[in-house]
Write a protein that holds these residues in place. Structure first.
Motif, short mmCIF file in Angstrom:
data_model
loop_
_atom_site.label_atom_id
_atom_site.label_comp_id
_atom_site.label_asym_id
_atom_site.label_seq_id
_atom_site.Cartn_x
_atom_site.Cartn_y
_atom_site.Cartn_z
N GLU A 175 0.81 -1.22 0.00
CA GLU A 175 0.00 0.00 0.00
C GLU A 175 0.85 1.27 0.00
OE1 GLU A 175 -2.70 -0.05 3.30
OE2 GLU A 175 -3.73 -1.84 2.57
N LEU A 176 2.06 1.18 0.53
CA LEU A 176 2.97 2.33 0.54
C LEU A 176 3.58 2.59 -0.84
CD1 LEU A 176 4.79 1.57 3.91
CD2 LEU A 176 3.01 3.30 3.50
N ASN A 177 3.39 1.63 -1.76
CA ASN A 177 3.87 1.73 -3.14
C ASN A 177 5.36 2.09 -3.21
OD1 ASN A 177 3.51 1.51 -5.90
ND2 ASN A 177 3.02 3.68 -6.12
N PRO A 178 6.21 1.33 -2.52
CA PRO A 178 7.64 1.68 -2.52
C PRO A 178 8.33 1.32 -3.83
CG PRO A 178 7.30 -0.36 -1.32
CD PRO A 178 5.93 0.14 -1.72
N SER A 179 9.32 2.12 -4.17
CA SER A 179 10.19 1.80 -5.30
C SER A 179 11.48 1.14 -4.80
CB SER A 179 10.53 3.07 -6.07
OG SER A 179 11.13 4.02 -5.20
N LEU A 180 11.82 1.40 -3.54
CA LEU A 180 13.04 0.88 -2.92
C LEU A 180 12.74 0.66 -1.44
CD1 LEU A 180 16.24 0.48 -3.22
CD2 LEU A 180 16.40 2.82 -2.37
N LEU A 181 13.28 -0.42 -0.90
CA LEU A 181 13.20 -0.66 0.54
C LEU A 181 14.60 -0.55 1.12
CD1 LEU A 181 10.83 -3.76 0.88
CD2 LEU A 181 10.27 -1.35 1.23
N LEU A 182 14.71 0.12 2.25
CA LEU A 182 15.94 0.16 3.02
C LEU A 182 15.64 -0.53 4.34
CD1 LEU A 182 17.11 3.82 2.34
CD2 LEU A 182 17.97 1.72 1.29
N LEU A 183 16.21 -1.72 4.53
CA LEU A 183 15.97 -2.51 5.73
C LEU A 183 17.09 -2.22 6.72
CD1 LEU A 183 15.13 -5.91 3.97
CD2 LEU A 183 13.62 -3.94 4.38
N LEU A 184 16.76 -1.57 7.81
CA LEU A 184 17.75 -1.22 8.82
C LEU A 184 18.03 -2.45 9.67
CD1 LEU A 184 19.47 1.01 10.10
CD2 LEU A 184 17.51 1.56 11.56
N GLU A 185 19.21 -3.03 9.50
CA GLU A 185 19.57 -4.24 10.23
C GLU A 185 19.93 -3.94 11.67
OE1 GLU A 185 22.18 -7.19 8.59
OE2 GLU A 185 21.86 -6.40 6.57
N SER A 186 20.77 -2.94 11.86
CA SER A 186 21.23 -2.64 13.21
C SER A 186 21.77 -1.22 13.29
CB SER A 186 22.33 -3.63 13.63
OG SER A 186 23.49 -3.46 12.82
N VAL A 187 21.73 -0.69 14.50
CA VAL A 187 22.36 0.59 14.82
C VAL A 187 23.11 0.37 16.12
CG1 VAL A 187 22.01 3.02 15.40
CG2 VAL A 187 20.44 1.88 13.82
N GLU A 188 24.39 0.65 16.09
CA GLU A 188 25.21 0.49 17.30
C GLU A 188 26.09 1.72 17.47
OE1 GLU A 188 26.90 -3.51 18.21
OE2 GLU A 188 26.43 -3.87 16.10
N VAL A 189 26.21 2.17 18.71
CA VAL A 189 27.14 3.26 19.05
C VAL A 189 27.93 2.85 20.28
CG1 VAL A 189 25.75 5.12 18.02
CG2 VAL A 189 25.40 4.51 20.40
N THR A 190 29.07 3.48 20.44
CA THR A 190 29.90 3.18 21.61
C THR A 190 29.19 3.62 22.88
OG1 THR A 190 31.06 5.28 21.43
CG2 THR A 190 32.07 3.37 20.32
N GLU A 191 29.65 3.09 23.99
CA GLU A 191 29.03 3.34 25.29
C GLU A 191 28.82 4.83 25.57
OE1 GLU A 191 27.02 2.19 28.46
OE2 GLU A 191 28.03 0.67 27.23
N GLU A 192 29.80 5.64 25.25
CA GLU A 192 29.72 7.08 25.56
C GLU A 192 28.57 7.77 24.83
OE1 GLU A 192 32.54 10.63 24.00
OE2 GLU A 192 33.33 8.64 23.59
N TRP A 193 28.11 7.24 23.70
CA TRP A 193 27.05 7.86 22.92
C TRP A 193 25.69 7.20 23.13
CZ3 TRP A 193 27.90 12.39 20.75
CH2 TRP A 193 29.21 12.76 20.49
N ARG A 194 25.61 6.12 23.89
CA ARG A 194 24.34 5.42 24.10
C ARG A 194 23.37 6.23 24.94
NH1 ARG A 194 27.02 -0.34 24.87
NH2 ARG A 194 27.52 -0.62 22.67
N GLY A 195 22.09 6.09 24.61
CA GLY A 195 21.04 6.72 25.40
C GLY A 195 20.82 8.19 25.10
N LYS A 196 21.52 8.72 24.12
CA LYS A 196 21.40 10.15 23.79
C LYS A 196 20.58 10.38 22.52
CE LYS A 196 25.94 11.32 25.79
NZ LYS A 196 25.93 10.41 26.84
N GLY A 197 20.19 9.30 21.84
CA GLY A 197 19.44 9.44 20.59
C GLY A 197 20.29 9.76 19.39
N VAL A 198 21.59 9.82 19.58
CA VAL A 198 22.51 10.18 18.49
C VAL A 198 22.53 9.08 17.43
CG1 VAL A 198 24.93 10.60 17.91
CG2 VAL A 198 23.93 11.65 19.94
N GLY A 199 22.66 7.83 17.83
CA GLY A 199 22.71 6.74 16.86
C GLY A 199 21.45 6.66 16.02
N MET A 200 20.31 6.78 16.68
CA MET A 200 19.04 6.72 15.98
C MET A 200 18.89 7.90 15.01
SD MET A 200 15.30 6.31 17.68
CE MET A 200 15.85 4.88 18.59
#
Length: 191
Positions: free
Chosen positions: A88-113
């Motif tokens: 229904e979204l009629n996509p031409s391309l799909l981007l499947l996000l497998e994983s997002v990882e950041v080092t400990e110092e950047w976790r929980g800040k929303g930076v990786g996302m």
């Protein structure tokens, strides 16, 4: 901390010689670093599916799943067509996000996302839909293996269940909407 406008993203891709994309997925790695320090502090793994150019994406992703587990089963039918909610979204391309990882110092800040969403938008073409499964990453588990959030023991599950709720809310704040079975989607390219 560094201002967000000072973050940089570098892309690397793995393209394979098989012309019909039947044995290997088209994977991209977005690496995150700052202008002041070129040390990579995080990554996003993204699988690109060019619809119409791939005979059966689900079959390919079953053979070469990477970190993807649930997404191909939710997005594609057995014969590789899009399920109705995604079609229904009629996509031409799909981007499947497998994983997002950041080092400990950047976790929980929303930076990786935030950087992952930016990376998806930069890889998008008109009609692109990004798909993700917000859940903690457990590298010790492979596709199909039981993670702690699927454990029968409620004490083992609790931390991951709480993380899943927080992650889903965070992805929703970026505009992602539930498709099915915990898999979320967002149109990231103009229609």
């Amino acid at each position: 901390m560094t201002d967000q406008d000072r973050f940089l993203i570098a892309y690397a891709s793995r393209h394979y010689a098989d012309a019909d994309w039947t044995t290997k997925a088209d994977r991209w790695t977005a690496s995150f670093y700052t202008e002041a320090d070129t040390t990579v502090f995080g990554t996003a793994e993204i699988t690109r599916v060019a619809l119409g150019a791939v005979p059966n994406p689900r079959q390919t992703l079953d053979a070469d799943p990477g970190v993807l587990d649930r997404i191909p089963r939710v997005v594609f039918t057995e014969d590789g067509r899009l399920v109705p909610l995604v079609a229904e979204l009629n996509p031409s391309l799909l981007l499947l996000l497998e994983s997002v990882e950041v080092t400990e110092e950047w976790r929980g800040k929303g930076v990786g996302m935030s950087l992952a969403v930016t990376a998806l938008r930069r890889l998008a073409i008109p009609g692109t839909v990004a798909i993700c499964y917000p859940a903690p990453i457990h590298p010790q588990h492979g596709p199909g293996e039981v993670c702690s959030y699927e454990s029968d023991d409620p004490e083992v599950r609790r931390a991951d269940e709480e993380a899943v709720v927080k992650l889903r809310r965070a992805w929703e704040r970026h505009g992602f909407e539930l498709i099915a079975d915990g898999v979320y989607g967002l149109r990231v390219g103009p229609a």
